[in-house]
Structures are given as C-alpha cells and as structure tokens.
Motif scaffolding. Structure first.
Motif, mmCIF file in Angstrom:
data_model
loop_
_atom_site.group_PDB
_atom_site.id
_atom_site.type_symbol
_atom_site.label_atom_id
_atom_site.label_comp_id
_atom_site.label_asym_id
_atom_site.label_seq_id
_atom_site.Cartn_x
_atom_site.Cartn_y
_atom_site.Cartn_z
ATOM 1 N N GLY A 10 38.766 36.431 42.555
ATOM 2 C CA GLY A 10 38.256 37.853 41.980
ATOM 3 C C GLY A 10 38.526 38.139 40.665
ATOM 4 N N LEU A 11 40.713 38.106 41.422
ATOM 5 C CA LEU A 11 41.643 38.796 40.151
ATOM 6 C C LEU A 11 41.379 37.314 38.688
ATOM 7 N N ALA A 12 41.041 36.268 39.271
ATOM 8 C CA ALA A 12 41.231 35.395 37.994
ATOM 9 C C ALA A 12 39.819 35.232 37.190
ATOM 10 N N LEU A 13 38.481 35.396 38.148
ATOM 11 C CA LEU A 13 37.490 36.012 37.000
ATOM 12 C C LEU A 13 37.878 37.094 36.036
ATOM 13 N N MET A 14 38.633 38.055 36.890
ATOM 14 C CA MET A 14 38.742 39.629 35.997
ATOM 15 C C MET A 14 39.067 39.334 35.210
ATOM 16 N N ALA A 15 40.628 38.481 35.287
ATOM 17 C CA ALA A 15 41.507 38.360 33.908
ATOM 18 C C ALA A 15 40.908 37.389 33.119
ATOM 19 N N VAL A 16 39.271 35.764 32.604
ATOM 20 C CA VAL A 16 39.531 35.767 32.118
ATOM 21 C C VAL A 16 37.970 36.748 31.510
ATOM 22 N N THR A 17 37.484 37.451 32.723
ATOM 23 C CA THR A 17 36.404 38.115 31.203
ATOM 24 C C THR A 17 36.625 39.575 31.002
ATOM 25 N N LEU A 18 38.331 40.041 31.337
ATOM 26 C CA LEU A 18 38.661 41.128 30.247
ATOM 27 C C LEU A 18 38.370 41.715 29.037
ATOM 28 N N PHE A 306 28.777 32.766 28.749
ATOM 29 C CA PHE A 306 29.910 32.819 29.911
ATOM 30 C C PHE A 306 30.339 33.654 30.508
ATOM 31 N N GLY A 307 30.638 34.156 29.778
ATOM 32 C CA GLY A 307 31.100 35.535 30.046
ATOM 33 C C GLY A 307 30.199 37.194 31.364
ATOM 34 N N VAL A 308 28.691 36.826 31.023
ATOM 35 C CA VAL A 308 27.831 37.334 32.061
ATOM 36 C C VAL A 308 28.115 36.294 33.370
ATOM 37 N N PHE A 309 27.802 35.583 32.852
ATOM 38 C CA PHE A 309 27.999 34.252 34.331
ATOM 39 C C PHE A 309 29.335 34.512 34.823
ATOM 40 N N LEU A 312 28.585 38.388 36.574
ATOM 41 C CA LEU A 312 27.859 37.530 37.749
ATOM 42 C C LEU A 312 27.838 37.456 39.336
ATOM 43 N N VAL A 313 28.487 36.308 38.917
ATOM 44 C CA VAL A 313 29.894 35.287 40.297
ATOM 45 C C VAL A 313 30.559 36.396 40.719
ATOM 46 N N THR A 314 31.066 37.205 39.448
ATOM 47 C CA THR A 314 32.565 38.541 40.106
ATOM 48 C C THR A 314 31.668 40.039 41.087
ATOM 49 N N VAL A 315 30.233 40.024 40.663
ATOM 50 C CA VAL A 315 29.942 41.338 41.310
ATOM 51 C C VAL A 315 29.396 40.589 43.149
ATOM 52 N N CYS A 316 28.951 39.335 42.908
ATOM 53 C CA CYS A 316 28.588 39.282 44.261
ATOM 54 C C CYS A 316 29.373 38.799 45.441
ATOM 55 N N LEU A 317 31.006 39.398 44.423
ATOM 56 C CA LEU A 317 32.413 39.150 46.040
ATOM 57 C C LEU A 317 32.282 39.943 46.554
ATOM 58 N N PRO A 318 32.572 39.111 48.344
ATOM 59 C CA PRO A 318 32.178 41.064 49.273
ATOM 60 C C PRO A 318 34.392 41.478 48.876
ATOM 61 N N VAL A 319 34.440 42.324 47.454
ATOM 62 C CA VAL A 319 35.552 42.613 47.744
ATOM 63 C C VAL A 319 35.481 44.010 46.505
ATOM 64 N N SER A 357 17.244 36.907 29.377
ATOM 65 C CA SER A 357 17.721 36.165 29.537
ATOM 66 C C SER A 357 18.940 35.058 30.569
ATOM 67 N N PRO A 358 18.203 35.100 31.935
ATOM 68 C CA PRO A 358 19.174 34.424 32.751
ATOM 69 C C PRO A 358 19.042 32.479 32.231
ATOM 70 N N ILE A 359 17.441 32.700 31.693
ATOM 71 C CA ILE A 359 16.836 31.213 30.837
ATOM 72 C C ILE A 359 18.140 30.529 29.820
ATOM 73 N N TYR A 360 18.248 31.918 29.405
ATOM 74 C CA TYR A 360 18.499 31.783 28.055
ATOM 75 C C TYR A 360 20.387 31.172 28.403
ATOM 76 N N ILE A 361 21.274 31.670 29.359
ATOM 77 C CA ILE A 361 22.930 31.997 29.981
ATOM 78 C C ILE A 361 22.468 30.134 30.085
#
Length: 390
Positions: A10-18, A306-309, A312-319, A357-361
C-alpha cells in the motif's frame, strides 16, 4: 507477516500515485477560480507574429491548415511551412495554399524539435517579433492570431492557446481518449494559469517571444519536445500564459492503430524526459524555487489510466487507512474527469462513455510495451497513420 506485506504494498502504491493525485487536486480545484483579468494591450503597433508549421509528409492536410491561418491572420501574415525530410508533395501543396514553403532536409536531424528550431531561426532572421507553432494537421479559430498578438502586446512572453483533439467517429475508445486529452490540455493548463503558474506547452498552438527564444534557445529534441522545452523555460524563470478563447483543433486518427502508436510515443517520451530532468529540477527546487513543485509533480505523475488502475488495486487492500487514501484519490480523479466533460461540447453524452472506462484502462495497460519502447528517447518523426485525410 501478511498484514505487513499489505502495508508495504500500500505504501508503494501511495508513493507512485501521490504526485498524480496532488496534481489533479491542485489544477482541477483551480478551475473553480475566476479567470484572471488580462492587462489591456498597450496602444500602438501589434507585434509581428510569424507562424511556423512543422510538417513531415503532410501533403493531404497542410492546405486546410494554411487556409485557416490565412483566414485568421489576413494576407500579411507570415506562414512558414517547414517541409522536414519529406518524400511527398508537402512543400508544393503548402505553396499553392498560400504559405512560404521552406524545405529542410537533413537525415541526421530527425524529430519535430529540429524542424521547430530551424523554423524559429528562419523566422527570426526575417524580422519576426515572435513565433507561433501550429501543426500541419490542425486548424485555428478566426480570433487566434489577433488574440496572440494582443497577449504579447499586454506583456506575455510565452503563450499557449487552447488545443483540443476531437473524435470524428463513434468509436468509444477514441471519444474517451478525446475526454482524457481535454483534461490534460484544457483543465490542467487553465487551472495552472488561474493559480499564476506556468500553463505548460502542449506542442501545438504555442507562441514564443523573440527575447525568450534568444535567452532560452530551443534545444529540445526528444519525443515530447514540448514538455522538455517547457521545463527548460520554468527552470529559467519564465511563465507560459494560457489563452482559453483562442482555439487550435485537430482530429484523432480514425485508425485505432495510429491512435495507439501516438499515445505510446507520447507517454514513453514523458517517461524518458522524467528520467532526464527530474534531478536537475529537484536540485533547483531544493535551492529555493518553490514554483517548480507543480511542474515536478506533473513530470513524475503516472498517466491517469495507469494511476486509476493502481488506485483500484490500492482500495482493495485490507488496510483501512490505505483504503481511505485510495477512495479519496479516486474521488479527486472523478472530479477531474467531470470537469473535463463539462468543458466539452456534450456533457451528458460524455458521461455515458464513462461506463466503458474499464475497457479503456485495460487498453492503456496493453500499451505498456510500446510506452517502454518510446522511453528510449529516440525522437524519429513518425507520421501518425490517418484515414481522415482530404
């Protein structure tokens, strides 16, 4: 142990999307601010703005471009079509349309940046006070030339006009690309301008004063020479002003292959430029240049799909606290997309596209190999394949 791994991911995904999230939050919210009042142009002669049209094998589209420029600027407007390494009739078609065709052949000078530098110097040597770039596949609104002249007369030194690309088909992927393009080319520069920041250069419809070109020479030759030169400008202390009422427009390629190649090259070029200029910009920022924060965030921010994808992965993490960050960030993205849709011609019809938009991503993720190839920095000028030619 598993919980710790989720936190680290989660921290890694936060760092790359922030950086992307902060950029979108800043520029989108700034669109709610009133437009800045322009200083009235000083009385007297308006500056002589020469139009540079870089063209590589554009014999089909360059006549319409020249005609629109002539309609906007009148018979006295200087239009220089730089026929760069062409193997077709671009130069002849430009002359017939009423432009000065300048043939520039140099097999060692590949890429749009070389054509621009050659054209800028050609115009300055002939007495131009400023130069403006209009791509050969574009047309301009009737007020464009006068608006740019008045902006220079009012004190602007570098100008970016509103540049949009439109879909000429009903293909949902192309219409979604047009929406994303409007967010990048309208919502972002408009927000920056209203905050008093440099609006950015978008590769088409920008204009530069003679003095600026002499102080900051055009030595940008990457795949995204516009981004590269803009960063040189802001590091030199210049600010690009945004003209929302002067339009430059072009059509997306009807070919899905042409569109994908175009986007891959753009995003790959941005990645290469980020690797090249991140440390020099960070160094200047740390030495007391706070205005570089926004362009630095823009430079290192992920492409939005890429950021939205990643979010979406981040929002699924159990934290829980990481999920709150992802949810808030997705709300920022949604606000940005809605603002871009509102800035376009058909708000409600555009909203219907978002269901796809999911198909576009997923299509954008499929382009990652092409993006990585484009990040090599080789700036060969590859004409985008189009079906929508005259």
């Amino acid at each position: 142990m598993t919980h710790l791994l989720f936190i680290l991911l989660g921290l890694a995904l936060m760092a790359v999307t922030l950086p992307l999230v902060l950029e979108l939050l800043l520029v989108t919210s700034a669109n709610l601010l009133p437009a800045s009042r322009r200083r009235t142009a000083d009385s007297g002669k308006l500056p002589d703005v020469a139009i540079i049209v870089p063209a590589h094998n554009e014999e089909q589209l360059v006549p319409l471009c020249v005609q629109s420029l002539r309609a906007a600027g009148g018979p006295a407007l200087k239009i220089y079509v730089i026929a760069h390494n062409c193997s077709d009739g671009t130069a002849e078609r430009a002359r017939l349309a009423g432009a000065d065709a300048v043939v520039y052949n140099d097999p060692n000078a590949v890429g749009k940046g070389f054509a621009l530098r050659y054209g800028f110097q050609y115009a300055l040597d002939r007495g131009a006070d400023a130069v403006m770039v209009v791509d050969a596949d574009s047309v301009v609104s009737l007020n464009t030339v006068t608006a740019v002249q008045n902006a220079f007369a009012s004190g602007a030194r570098v100008i970016q006009c509103r540049y949009e690309m439109f879909s000429t088909t009903d293909r949902s992927s192309t219409r979604l690309a047009a929406l994303a393009f409007r967010g990048f080319n309208v919502v972002r520069p408009r927000g920056r301008d209203r905050l008093g920041l440099s609006a950015g250069i978008l590769g088409n419809g920008f204009a530069i004063d003679r003095e600026v070109l002499q102080r900051v020479p055009y030595d940008a030759f990457s795949l995204v020479e516009d981004l590269e030169y803009h960063l040189h400008l802001v590091m030199a202390g210049e600010r690009v002003r945004y003209l929302d009422h002067a339009f430059i427009s072009a059509d997306f390629p009807e070919s899905g292959t042409g569109e994908s190649v175009q986007r891959s090259r753009w995003e790959g070029g941005r990645l290469h430029t980020a690797r090249t200029l991140f440390l020099p910009m960070l160094n200047k920022l740390l030495r007391g240049r706070p205005r570089l924060i926004e362009p630095l965030c823009d430079l290192v921010g992920m492409p939005m799909a890429f950021g939205v994808f990643a979010l979406l992965v981040t929002v699924c993490l159990p934290v829980s606290w990481i999920r709150w960050y992802a949810a808030a960030s997705l709300a920022v993205v949604a606000a940005h997309v809605l603002t871009a849709a509102w800035a376009g011609p058909d708000f409600f019809k555009t909203l219907q596209l978002l269901a796809l938009s999911p198909i576009y991503i997923l299509r954008k993720l499929w382009m990652i190999p092409g993006v990585l190839r484009g990040s090599s920095g080789k700036a060969a000028w590859v004409r985008t394949e189009r079906n929508n030619t005259l």
